[in-house]
Design a protein around this motif. Sequence first.
Motif, short mmCIF file in Angstrom:
data_model
loop_
_atom_site.label_atom_id
_atom_site.label_comp_id
_atom_site.label_asym_id
_atom_site.label_seq_id
_atom_site.Cartn_x
_atom_site.Cartn_y
_atom_site.Cartn_z
N PHE A 1 2.97 -24.75 -32.87
CA PHE A 1 2.91 -23.83 -34.05
C PHE A 1 4.00 -25.59 -34.88
O PHE A 1 4.56 -25.45 -34.44
CB PHE A 1 4.08 -22.95 -33.98
CG PHE A 1 4.68 -22.33 -35.46
CD1 PHE A 1 3.83 -22.14 -36.27
CD2 PHE A 1 5.72 -21.63 -35.67
CE1 PHE A 1 4.32 -21.29 -37.83
CE2 PHE A 1 6.39 -21.49 -37.09
CZ PHE A 1 5.09 -21.32 -38.06
N ALA B 1 1.20 -24.79 -40.19
CA ALA B 1 1.82 -23.66 -41.67
C ALA B 1 1.77 -24.49 -42.77
O ALA B 1 1.64 -25.90 -42.43
CB ALA B 1 3.17 -23.61 -41.17
N ASP B 2 2.30 -23.59 -43.54
CA ASP B 2 2.29 -24.56 -44.61
C ASP B 2 3.34 -23.78 -45.95
O ASP B 2 2.97 -22.49 -45.50
CB ASP B 2 0.87 -24.52 -45.61
CG ASP B 2 1.10 -26.01 -46.62
OD1 ASP B 2 2.08 -27.05 -46.59
OD2 ASP B 2 0.16 -25.61 -47.44
N THR C 1 -3.02 -22.89 -42.90
CA THR C 1 -2.42 -22.26 -43.79
C THR C 1 -2.06 -22.39 -45.15
O THR C 1 -2.97 -23.44 -45.03
CB THR C 1 -0.37 -22.29 -43.51
OG1 THR C 1 -0.33 -22.11 -42.19
CG2 THR C 1 -0.17 -21.45 -44.30
N VAL D 1 -1.90 -16.41 -46.38
CA VAL D 1 -0.02 -16.02 -46.78
C VAL D 1 -0.13 -16.05 -47.83
O VAL D 1 -1.27 -16.38 -48.82
CB VAL D 1 0.58 -17.82 -46.51
CG1 VAL D 1 0.63 -17.67 -44.77
CG2 VAL D 1 0.52 -19.03 -47.43
N TYR E 1 6.37 -17.52 -50.76
CA TYR E 1 7.75 -17.53 -50.88
C TYR E 1 8.34 -18.00 -51.32
O TYR E 1 9.65 -17.78 -51.59
CB TYR E 1 8.48 -16.70 -49.40
CG TYR E 1 8.46 -17.24 -48.10
CD1 TYR E 1 8.86 -18.50 -48.13
CD2 TYR E 1 7.57 -17.42 -47.64
CE1 TYR E 1 9.13 -19.66 -47.57
CE2 TYR E 1 7.41 -18.52 -46.40
CZ TYR E 1 8.30 -19.81 -46.14
OH TYR E 1 7.94 -20.46 -45.55
N HIS F 1 6.58 -8.46 -54.71
CA HIS F 1 6.23 -9.08 -52.73
C HIS F 1 5.04 -8.29 -52.80
O HIS F 1 3.98 -8.89 -52.25
CB HIS F 1 7.81 -8.49 -52.18
CG HIS F 1 6.80 -8.61 -50.61
ND1 HIS F 1 6.05 -7.38 -50.79
CD2 HIS F 1 7.21 -9.35 -49.62
CE1 HIS F 1 5.85 -7.50 -49.00
NE2 HIS F 1 6.15 -9.08 -48.71
N TYR G 1 0.06 -9.43 -52.20
CA TYR G 1 -0.18 -8.24 -51.23
C TYR G 1 -2.07 -7.79 -51.56
O TYR G 1 -3.20 -8.20 -52.12
CB TYR G 1 -0.12 -7.74 -50.36
CG TYR G 1 0.46 -8.54 -49.26
CD1 TYR G 1 -0.05 -9.56 -48.25
CD2 TYR G 1 2.03 -8.18 -49.19
CE1 TYR G 1 0.46 -9.56 -46.95
CE2 TYR G 1 2.82 -8.92 -48.11
CZ TYR G 1 2.12 -10.15 -47.51
OH TYR G 1 2.31 -10.99 -46.30
N ALA H 1 1.15 -13.24 -40.97
CA ALA H 1 1.88 -12.95 -40.61
C ALA H 1 2.40 -11.78 -40.97
O ALA H 1 3.67 -11.76 -41.30
CB ALA H 1 2.45 -13.97 -39.40
N GLY H 2 2.21 -10.32 -41.77
CA GLY H 2 3.19 -9.32 -42.33
C GLY H 2 3.81 -8.86 -41.21
O GLY H 2 3.33 -8.65 -40.64
N ALA H 3 5.18 -8.83 -42.29
CA ALA H 3 6.04 -8.22 -41.58
C ALA H 3 6.52 -6.79 -41.91
O ALA H 3 7.20 -5.76 -41.61
CB ALA H 3 6.81 -8.95 -41.61
N SER H 4 6.18 -6.80 -43.32
CA SER H 4 6.56 -5.55 -44.29
C SER H 4 5.71 -4.26 -44.18
O SER H 4 4.61 -5.05 -43.47
CB SER H 4 6.24 -6.35 -45.79
OG SER H 4 5.34 -6.42 -46.57
N GLY I 1 2.28 -6.02 -45.42
CA GLY I 1 1.46 -7.22 -45.07
C GLY I 1 0.93 -6.73 -43.76
O GLY I 1 0.13 -7.14 -43.34
N ASN J 1 3.41 -18.06 -29.90
CA ASN J 1 3.37 -19.19 -30.98
C ASN J 1 4.17 -20.34 -30.31
O ASN J 1 5.45 -19.94 -31.05
CB ASN J 1 3.69 -18.64 -32.21
CG ASN J 1 2.97 -19.68 -33.39
OD1 ASN J 1 1.67 -20.18 -33.41
ND2 ASN J 1 3.14 -19.06 -34.50
#
Length: 479
Positions: free
Chosen positions: A10, A57-58, A104, A135, A138, A154, A158, A227-230, A233, A393
Amino acid sequence: MTRQIHFNAFEMNCVGHQSPGLWAHPRDRSWQYKDVEYWTGLAATLERGIFDGIFIADVVGYYDVYKGSAYHAIEQAAQIPVNDPLQLAVPISMATEHLGIGITASTTFEHPYTFARRLSTADHLTKGRVGWNIVTSYLNSGARNVGDDALRRHDDRYDVAQEYLEVLYKLFEGSWEEGAVVRDRANRVFAIPEKVHEIGHRGKYFEVPGYHMCEPSPQRTPLLYQAGASGAGKAFAARNAECVFVGSLSKSVLKAYASDIRRRAAESGRDPRKLLIYSLVTVIVDETDAKAQARFDEYRRYASYDGSLVFMSGWSGVDFGQFSPTDVIRDIPPNALTSMIENLVSDSRSWTVNDLATWGGVGGVGQVFVGSPTTVADQLQQWVEETDIDGFNLAYAVTPETFESIVDLLVPELQRRGAYPKAYRAGTLREKLFGEGPYLPADHPAASFRDIEAVKKAERQRGESPGFALDTAGQAPAA
Ligand SMILES: Cc1cc2nc3c(=O)[nH]c(=O)nc-3n(C[C@H](O)[C@H](O)[C@H](O)COP(=O)(O)O)c2cc1C
């Protein structure tokens, strides 16, 4: 059979990616991010350790929630300055033969038509070793600098991202048929126009009437990471992603996540085992537990309190600069906290702001494993067994030292246990990871855009996308 563990590195094209302040450590070379030799050297090390890929990442924008400004982010180089990640793909590919290169890019800042060309170009030049981490962004500071007041809501982000992907699927998968490029010197035909199609996309957010500008690249659609977490996402990841990244501190949360994302993938008609899940972890490994602990303690002395809270504030939206180091986080009104912080404070300990800063000082929001190769290998194997994830990662504390110690000490231990590959598979990045063809499989939604003329016809019949010049697509000009 012993479960196989996958590693990704990563990284980010900047100083101080997940370990703010450690740029000041005498052995850290992250400040050399602007030298191509830093990247080619690191890539060669990772390939020696049979890493699946280097994942870059970016962000577009900077962290300005902490104390209401970007002052501390700039002072501590907390992901600013940050260079463009995609430009690293080609030099890294030239220094390696197998390593995947995950780039990213946000669906918020660039039109899908121009991005499709940049991504296909990278896939061509790396011979099919590029992946895209999708992504939605955010940082409101990024949106403000391209003329918007703020990011979209948010879940709307998506919604845009899903249509963005649809445009890319149409361009990558549908615009140029297999066999469109013939390079027939004798008949002086480079490509057969009847086999090259306009995509006729007219959606809610984008209008893209025409042809993809690139001929099909080795993977057509580069490997997809997310990498969606919601809820939104995870739904997006389960539908589209082939590799999923997650950051979690507890095995139980990780296990629930893995099972949820695989269930959602199956519900979308995909094979849930064709989704690789990598958890964010920082590994500090040395010959003995004591040496590793001493190394960790030494690293921690360089962590930046302000730099760490710059990230925590940016990721959570809570300005931790308004609290004193001894304030207890649990006492902060819960409606001001996002799930990330909620997970943390639901821990039995009473976290103070200082605890949060110390914890985030090395490795960001991921778990940190410290110990000898045996100790860390035991932990990693346990996490994989108990949570049903596929790998890790790996963030760095001090680069490239963190990665070198993993490759030299930990990888051989995992290989000895039969838990880690000893060689790469042949082919493109997708073939190396999944062992099948270079293209997305038939159960992936992208496959439905391969016959683009049928898609356009169906859209016309549904009255969705009246289309542009649909009836002339692929035909010779009238005059
Ligand atoms: C390991 C990992 C890496 C991520 N890398 C990036 C990144 O490079 N750029 C970015 O804008 N977001 C990144 N994110 C954030 C995710 O894209 C996502 O926004 C976040 O996990 C929250 O999920 P949500 O969007 O579903 O709320 C990353 C998240 C994780 C866990």
